[in-house]
Every structure is written in C-alpha cells, then in structure tokens.
Design a protein around this motif. Structure first.
Motif, PDB file in Angstrom:
ATOM      1  N   GLY A 271       0.824  -1.194   0.000  1.00 59.19           N
ATOM      2  CA  GLY A 271       0.000   0.000   0.000  1.00 59.19           C
ATOM      3  C   GLY A 271       0.858   1.243   0.000  1.00 59.19           C
ATOM      4  O   GLY A 271       2.089   1.176   0.016  1.00 59.19           O
ATOM      5  N   GLY A 272       0.197   2.379  -0.030  1.00 60.37           N
ATOM      6  CA  GLY A 272       0.905   3.641   0.019  1.00 60.37           C
ATOM      7  C   GLY A 272       0.033   4.697   0.675  1.00 60.37           C
ATOM      8  O   GLY A 272      -1.188   4.695   0.515  1.00 60.37           O
ATOM      9  N   ALA A 273       0.668   5.589   1.425  1.00 58.97           N
ATOM     10  CA  ALA A 273      -0.052   6.714   2.034  1.00 58.97           C
ATOM     11  C   ALA A 273       0.843   7.938   1.961  1.00 58.97           C
ATOM     12  O   ALA A 273       2.010   7.892   2.362  1.00 58.97           O
ATOM     13  CB  ALA A 273      -0.409   6.404   3.484  1.00 58.97           C
ATOM     14  N   ILE A 274       0.318   9.009   1.410  1.00 57.75           N
ATOM     15  CA  ILE A 274       1.032  10.269   1.326  1.00 57.75           C
ATOM     16  C   ILE A 274      -0.023  11.354   1.509  1.00 57.75           C
ATOM     17  O   ILE A 274      -1.210  11.083   1.336  1.00 57.75           O
ATOM     18  CB  ILE A 274       1.769  10.393  -0.026  1.00 57.75           C
ATOM     19  CG1 ILE A 274       2.736  11.578  -0.028  1.00 57.75           C
ATOM     20  CG2 ILE A 274       0.807  10.429  -1.205  1.00 57.75           C
ATOM     21  CD1 ILE A 274       3.685  11.595  -1.233  1.00 57.75           C
ATOM     22  N   TRP A 275       0.364  12.550   1.896  1.00 59.53           N
ATOM     23  CA  TRP A 275      -0.612  13.597   2.161  1.00 59.53           C
ATOM     24  C   TRP A 275      -1.637  13.696   1.030  1.00 59.53           C
ATOM     25  O   TRP A 275      -1.315  14.024  -0.095  1.00 59.53           O
ATOM     26  CB  TRP A 275       0.108  14.925   2.354  1.00 59.53           C
ATOM     27  CG  TRP A 275       0.820  15.033   3.666  1.00 59.53           C
ATOM     28  CD1 TRP A 275       0.297  15.435   4.860  1.00 59.53           C
ATOM     29  CD2 TRP A 275       2.199  14.716   3.919  1.00 59.53           C
ATOM     30  NE1 TRP A 275       1.268  15.391   5.848  1.00 59.53           N
ATOM     31  CE2 TRP A 275       2.434  14.955   5.298  1.00 59.53           C
ATOM     32  CE3 TRP A 275       3.253  14.260   3.124  1.00 59.53           C
ATOM     33  CZ2 TRP A 275       3.682  14.758   5.897  1.00 59.53           C
ATOM     34  CZ3 TRP A 275       4.491  14.049   3.716  1.00 59.53           C
ATOM     35  CH2 TRP A 275       4.695  14.299   5.077  1.00 59.53           C
ATOM     36  N   GLY A 276      -2.893  13.377   1.360  1.00 58.33           N
ATOM     37  CA  GLY A 276      -3.982  13.513   0.399  1.00 58.33           C
ATOM     38  C   GLY A 276      -4.349  12.269  -0.374  1.00 58.33           C
ATOM     39  O   GLY A 276      -5.373  12.248  -1.055  1.00 58.33           O
ATOM     40  N   PHE A 277      -3.556  11.200  -0.256  1.00 46.77           N
ATOM     41  CA  PHE A 277      -3.788  10.027  -1.111  1.00 46.77           C
ATOM     42  C   PHE A 277      -3.452   8.724  -0.373  1.00 46.77           C
ATOM     43  O   PHE A 277      -2.551   8.692   0.467  1.00 46.77           O
ATOM     44  CB  PHE A 277      -2.932  10.093  -2.381  1.00 46.77           C
ATOM     45  CG  PHE A 277      -3.217  11.294  -3.235  1.00 46.77           C
ATOM     46  CD1 PHE A 277      -4.181  11.243  -4.234  1.00 46.77           C
ATOM     47  CD2 PHE A 277      -2.537  12.490  -3.031  1.00 46.77           C
ATOM     48  CE1 PHE A 277      -4.454  12.355  -5.015  1.00 46.77           C
ATOM     49  CE2 PHE A 277      -2.800  13.611  -3.802  1.00 46.77           C
ATOM     50  CZ  PHE A 277      -3.766  13.547  -4.802  1.00 46.77           C
ATOM     51  N   LYS A 278      -4.168   7.675  -0.750  1.00 49.69           N
ATOM     52  CA  LYS A 278      -3.826   6.322  -0.294  1.00 49.69           C
ATOM     53  C   LYS A 278      -3.990   5.349  -1.460  1.00 49.69           C
ATOM     54  O   LYS A 278      -4.828   5.556  -2.343  1.00 49.69           O
ATOM     55  CB  LYS A 278      -4.703   5.891   0.889  1.00 49.69           C
ATOM     56  CG  LYS A 278      -4.284   6.520   2.206  1.00 49.69           C
ATOM     57  CD  LYS A 278      -4.826   5.746   3.389  1.00 49.69           C
ATOM     58  CE  LYS A 278      -4.184   6.233   4.682  1.00 49.69           C
ATOM     59  NZ  LYS A 278      -4.583   5.420   5.849  1.00 49.69           N
ATOM     60  N   SER A 279      -3.198   4.294  -1.438  1.00 50.77           N
ATOM     61  CA  SER A 279      -3.225   3.315  -2.528  1.00 50.77           C
ATOM     62  C   SER A 279      -3.035   1.911  -1.975  1.00 50.77           C
ATOM     63  O   SER A 279      -2.515   1.725  -0.876  1.00 50.77           O
ATOM     64  CB  SER A 279      -2.113   3.624  -3.539  1.00 50.77           C
ATOM     65  OG  SER A 279      -0.844   3.598  -2.896  1.00 50.77           O
TER      66      SER A 279
ATOM     67  N   GLY B 182      -6.277  -0.305  -6.132  1.00 48.52           N
ATOM     68  CA  GLY B 182      -7.174   0.767  -5.732  1.00 48.52           C
ATOM     69  C   GLY B 182      -6.386   2.025  -5.415  1.00 48.52           C
ATOM     70  O   GLY B 182      -5.430   1.979  -4.634  1.00 48.52           O
ATOM     71  N   LEU B 183      -6.761   3.153  -6.040  1.00 54.38           N
ATOM     72  CA  LEU B 183      -6.105   4.440  -5.806  1.00 54.38           C
ATOM     73  C   LEU B 183      -7.162   5.430  -5.326  1.00 54.38           C
ATOM     74  O   LEU B 183      -8.216   5.569  -5.952  1.00 54.38           O
ATOM     75  CB  LEU B 183      -5.453   4.951  -7.094  1.00 54.38           C
ATOM     76  CG  LEU B 183      -4.434   4.013  -7.768  1.00 54.38           C
ATOM     77  CD1 LEU B 183      -3.924   4.627  -9.068  1.00 54.38           C
ATOM     78  CD2 LEU B 183      -3.272   3.700  -6.833  1.00 54.38           C
ATOM     79  N   THR B 184      -6.904   6.123  -4.216  1.00 53.48           N
ATOM     80  CA  THR B 184      -7.898   7.017  -3.632  1.00 53.48           C
ATOM     81  C   THR B 184      -7.303   8.392  -3.332  1.00 53.48           C
ATOM     82  O   THR B 184      -6.096   8.533  -3.158  1.00 53.48           O
ATOM     83  CB  THR B 184      -8.477   6.421  -2.338  1.00 53.48           C
ATOM     84  OG1 THR B 184      -7.421   6.259  -1.383  1.00 53.48           O
ATOM     85  CG2 THR B 184      -9.116   5.068  -2.603  1.00 53.48           C
ATOM     86  N   ASN B 185      -8.189   9.408  -3.273  1.00 57.35           N
ATOM     87  CA  ASN B 185      -7.711  10.783  -3.138  1.00 57.35           C
ATOM     88  C   ASN B 185      -8.087  11.429  -1.807  1.00 57.35           C
ATOM     89  O   ASN B 185      -8.433  12.602  -1.726  1.00 57.35           O
ATOM     90  CB  ASN B 185      -8.194  11.660  -4.303  1.00 57.35           C
ATOM     91  CG  ASN B 185      -9.690  11.872  -4.316  1.00 57.35           C
ATOM     92  OD1 ASN B 185     -10.448  10.999  -3.897  1.00 57.35           O
ATOM     93  ND2 ASN B 185     -10.126  13.026  -4.807  1.00 57.35           N
ATOM     94  N   CYS B 186      -8.015  10.644  -0.734  1.00 61.96           N
ATOM     95  CA  CYS B 186      -8.123  11.204   0.606  1.00 61.96           C
ATOM     96  C   CYS B 186      -7.305  10.341   1.554  1.00 61.96           C
ATOM     97  O   CYS B 186      -7.357   9.103   1.482  1.00 61.96           O
ATOM     98  CB  CYS B 186      -9.573  11.266   1.090  1.00 61.96           C
ATOM     99  SG  CYS B 186      -9.729  12.138   2.677  1.00 61.96           S
ATOM    100  N   LEU B 187      -6.558  10.998   2.415  1.00 58.33           N
ATOM    101  CA  LEU B 187      -5.773  10.274   3.416  1.00 58.33           C
ATOM    102  C   LEU B 187      -6.682   9.601   4.437  1.00 58.33           C
ATOM    103  O   LEU B 187      -6.254   8.778   5.226  1.00 58.33           O
ATOM    104  CB  LEU B 187      -4.831  11.264   4.116  1.00 58.33           C
ATOM    105  CG  LEU B 187      -3.651  10.702   4.909  1.00 58.33           C
ATOM    106  CD1 LEU B 187      -2.776   9.815   4.058  1.00 58.33           C
ATOM    107  CD2 LEU B 187      -2.832  11.836   5.515  1.00 58.33           C
ATOM    108  N   CYS B 188      -7.991   9.928   4.347  1.00 55.95           N
ATOM    109  CA  CYS B 188      -8.948   9.539   5.374  1.00 55.95           C
ATOM    110  C   CYS B 188      -9.626   8.196   5.135  1.00 55.95           C
ATOM    111  O   CYS B 188     -10.186   7.622   6.057  1.00 55.95           O
ATOM    112  CB  CYS B 188     -10.026  10.610   5.469  1.00 55.95           C
ATOM    113  SG  CYS B 188     -10.873  10.878   3.880  1.00 55.95           S
TER     114      CYS B 188
END
Length: 359
Positions: free
Chosen positions: A314-322, A336-342
């Motif tokens: 996975g990946g987590a960076i300010w504003g995004f998670k994958s 899965g690619l998403t546009n919120c750290l939440c």
C-alpha cells in the motif's frame, strides 16, 4: 449415423451456451458485489477512488467512485492520476534489480561503497538490508523534526544527512521495521551508479519502456492531465497540505493511474524489465539473522488471503492512499487508488481480491 452426429453437435452447442451463460452470471454477480462494496465506501459527494481488477492478464473490472475535485464537484474518472505513496518502493526495488543485472551493483554491497562517510558504527549495512527494511537505520518519517524540512527542496544527500546520525534501531538483519530511510538511500544509489536523477531513470527506463503514459515523478507546480485533487478529513474535508516531493523521493514520490499500474503488474509478471530468476528475488520471503521470516521481499509484502499467496503493498502520502494486491497462483490483480488520506483502500482491496478468487 447422421442423427447421432447431429445430436452430438447439438449437445456441444448446449454445453457451450450454458457455460457462457453461467460465466456471464458469475461476472455480473462479481461486478455487483464489488459495486456494492465500493458504493458504500465512496459516496458521490466525497473524495473517492478508482479500482481495477484483472484476471489472467485481462481487465475484468475498472470503475471510478466519488469526486476527483470537491470544490468543482468533478466526478472521479477511471483514468484519473493519483500520488501512489509507498507503492513507489516497487519501482525503486525493480530499478535496483535492473542495475544488478547490468553489473552496476551487487545486493550484498555495503552502503559505504556509495556513501563513504555514512556512519554505520562498525555494522555492515547492505543494499539487501535496505530493500527488506532490516537495516536498523532510523526511518526519517518517524522523526519529530520532519515538519521542519517538509517544504524544503533537498538534494538526496541533504535528505540522507537529515537522518544518518540518528542512533540505529537494531543491528542490521536482527529485526524487520518498515523504513523509508532505506528506500531514500536506494534512490541515491541509483543516481550514483547511473549518473541520472532518480526521476529521470524511472521515467526513461520504466515508464517510457512500458508506455506508462499516465505515470511520472510528482510535482506540485506542473499541470498534470487527469490529476485527482488530494484531501484530508479534519472534522470536514480540507485540501491536503503541500510538501516538497524531494522529501518523499524514491520512497514515495511517484504518480500513476490504475491502468498504468495494471501495465506495471503485467510487466513484472512477464519479466519485461528483468529476468525470471531476478524477479524471483523480489518475491522471496526473506529471513532475519535468526531464521525468522519477515513476510517481505523487495518492495512487496508476502502474505496470504484465505491461504492463497498474495504479493501486496500500500501507500499513504498527504492527500492520497493506494493499495495493490496480486494473487500469483490465480493471476488476479486488484489495484485501488484514492484521493483522501482519510479513507484507506487497503481492507476493501484485499476483500475484492478475496471475492475475485471465488469466481
């Protein structure tokens, strides 16, 4: 005789049609099951994400959910581009293996071969240790002073200077501890042996080679086609904070789309960048000095889903998670690619892989 032949052909046609019909029903059931999962998690009025599933090298599902931009009420599209965070480590690891095949380095090379003044305090820290998060080097993302440099544009050596004098967490090879510092050093090693920046090497040797046209090293200022905006939830959605991508560098600064990540997975599976023998090194479950497995290879976690082997990260960076999951024994890939750290896609991506394995 003719009647018997006719009946035989008729039976074959009936079996074929029944099989086709059953396959379509299974496909529709799988699609609706996944739709239900993702529609609950990512609503039409919140940040969302894009998801892709492939089986046997064919895309069987690709959809977008939620909004790519909250302020303009722009719906997410399946080809939106996201920051992928620590999934960048896959590209860094494969870059190292590419250079190993070309004779530019060895996995048991000490890091002092490339950074002579690195303070190892008498310990042997190798490229292998960096790749497997077993070096014991302090991960700079756990340091309290990180905010002080988050917006500064640093050279790789300046970033390494930020953490290199920190006490080690353990003797190299004694423990596994996820470590961004190790992958920063790997990025610098790539630059040292190629004479190219990390960004240029990855873009020329991987993205252009594989025609991953939506992928690149991240930028705050560049206009990037199909870029999804990033958000955080702080008692209500806010635009993500801006950082310098020299901070995340070879540990987490790449951008991509689900289609490009599928291309990447197929390239790894089909040994397009490195040989099959070398690829196996990336997916070996390595062990500590005491023989205990770490459930990590080079840039991928080695896990199981319902006793089925899974290579994932996975990946987590300010504003995004994958999150990406590959089931090698079934040749199923879910990204899965998403546009919120939440709203992390980790759990739901693994659930989708589990569903896909049943069909």
């Amino acid at each position: 005789m003719k009647k018997a032949l006719y009946l035989k052909h008729l039976l074959l046609v009936i079996i074929f049609l029944a099989f086709n019909s059953q396959s379509k029903i299974y496909a529709q059931t799988l699609e609706s099951s996944i739709d239900n999962l993702l529609n609950v998690k990512y609503s039409d009025s919140t940040p969302g994400g894009t998801f892709l599933i492939s089986k046997n090298g064919n895309i069987i599902y690709k959809k977008a959910f939620g909004l790519a931009n909250l302020e303009l009420n722009v719906p997410m599209e399946a080809d939106n581009v996201f920051e992928i965070g620590s999934m960048t480590k896959q590209f860094t690891a494969i870059s190292i293996l590419m250079l190993m095949e070309k004779g530019k380095l060895n996995l048991d090379d000490k890091i002092t071969k490339f950074i002579p003044d690195y303070p190892t305090n008498g310990h042997k820290i190798t490229i292998h240790h960096l790749l497997t998060h077993t070096s014991g080097i302090k991960s700079y993302t756990s340091m309290k002073k990180l905010n002080e440099i988050s917006k500064q544009d640093l050279t790789p050596l300046e970033l390494i200077d930020f953490f290199k004098n920190e006490p080690i967490d353990f003797v190299p090879g004694e423990k596994f501890k996820y470590n961004n510092s190790g992958y920063v050093i790997l990025g610098y090693i790539i630059e040292k042996v190629t004479g190219q920046s990390y960004a240029n090497f990855v873009e020329e040797q991987i993205f252009k080679t594989l025609k991953m046209t939506a992928s690149q090293y991240a930028s705050n200022s560049e206009v990037i086609q199909n870029r999804a905006s990033g958000y955080q939830d702080n008692e209500g959605y806010i635009n993500t904070r801006e950082i310098s991508f020299t901070l995340t560098y070879s540990a987490g600064s790449l951008m991509s789309s689900v289609s490009d990540m599928f291309t990447w997975q197929e390239a790894i599976k089909n040994n397009l960048l490195i040989s099959k023998k070398t690829t196996e090194k990336a997916f070996t479950n390595y062990i500590l000095n005491n023989g205990e497995p770490i459930n990590y290879g080079y840039g991928w976690n080695i896990k199981t889903i319902n006793n089925i082997r899974s290579f994932e990260h996975g990946g987590a960076i300010w504003g995004f998670k994958s999150m990406g999951v590959y089931l090698p024994d079934l040749d199923i890939y879910v990204i899965g690619l998403t546009n919120c750290l939440c709203n992390s896609p980790t759990k739901v991506t693994r659930e989708i892989a589990e569903l896909a394995a049943k069909y």
